[in-house]
Design a protein around this motif. Structure first.
Motif: not given
Lengths: 107, 107, 107, 107
Positions: B56-57, B60-61
């Protein structure tokens, strides 16, 4: 470790199948697609030989009234030889008519 | 035969990678895509467990100014357990930051 | 500009086709795959509605002796509505039996 | 009908993107892949010109310690011209650095 060469062989057959099934093809670009698929297999780790063939008879029969079709599991054959820490594995992807399935197997 | 379970494990990891890389994704459909990818892995022969996660990180990026991105090798994790003739093989697909590579390996 | 909504509609139908054809499917995950495909379409710019259906009868007929098949052009239906600068375009992907072709057309 | 040529142009750009993103590539097979992608585009209805390029600088920068990478949206450029009932549409797929997005647009 037992099975590492076989693991790598499995990767290569599934990669070519799931990457290229669906690609527009007819007799005019079948050889080019075969070469492109082989080149993709040969880049991957431990591959020492790779061969891809598109069944021309099945291809001709599948061509739509728009003059081409999508590369399908029925017409795709691939053979790969990988070598890893002195061990070889050879595997084949070939449509199995009885099972109605693109069978991948070690040989 | 030595290596058959490992061969099957390799097939499953490459299948999920080459089938789904490129799919439109953001946080709103990431879980749905994970479930769909797992369902595809579980249908394949000899699979007893399959897990897919999208980081997820990293997701998002990677999201563009259009609000989503394409599923990329960097954000894809998969783990599969296959069992064949009493033998098990467990394998993982995970982005290797040092190598800059979606490494698939037996565990 | 004339044709922008139609351009976007074409993008969405080809995206879902070329991304997902080849994915492992049977009746157990067909609905999940449909939802995943719809979610991917809905993320893309200007989409206001998206619907994907997998023909269950064709799916059942295509299932191999291994209990599943690969998502094929014959069984895939999609409909998308895009809206851009006040203009709408609706387009459909549907297998054309006569042409033997996954026809995409504006409606 | 207004928009039909643009609809067809959109189909072609999304097809090449979603079919080929993820394919193994380095400088040794980049030209072959470009030709294969162009050949697939040219088979599709109403295409009168197609060009595909893989950005060699981005490709070199993305190559992993295994000597290749996966074809990514960042490095893919395509241009297509379709002609339908006397009307032409030209469209381009090109990575937009500001948006972080593989932008497809009519020109």
């Amino acid at each position: 470790m037992c099975g590492e060469a076989e693991f790598e062989a499995g990767i290569k057959l599934a990669a070519v199948f799931h990457q290229f099934v669906g690609a527009p093809v007819n007799e005019s670009n079948a050889e080019l697609l075969e070469k492109a698929m082989e080149s993709c297999m040969k880049l991957q780790p431990y591959v020492v030989e790779a061969e891809v063939r598109i069944d021309r008879e099945k291809l001709r029969n599948a061509v739509s009234s728009f003059g081409y079709t999508s590369l399908s599991p029925e017409m795709l054959y691939a053979r790969v030889c990988v070598e890893l820490e002195g061990k070889k594995a050879v595997a084949i992807l070939k449509w199995d008519e009885d099972a109605g399935y693109p069978l991948m197997r070690l040989v």
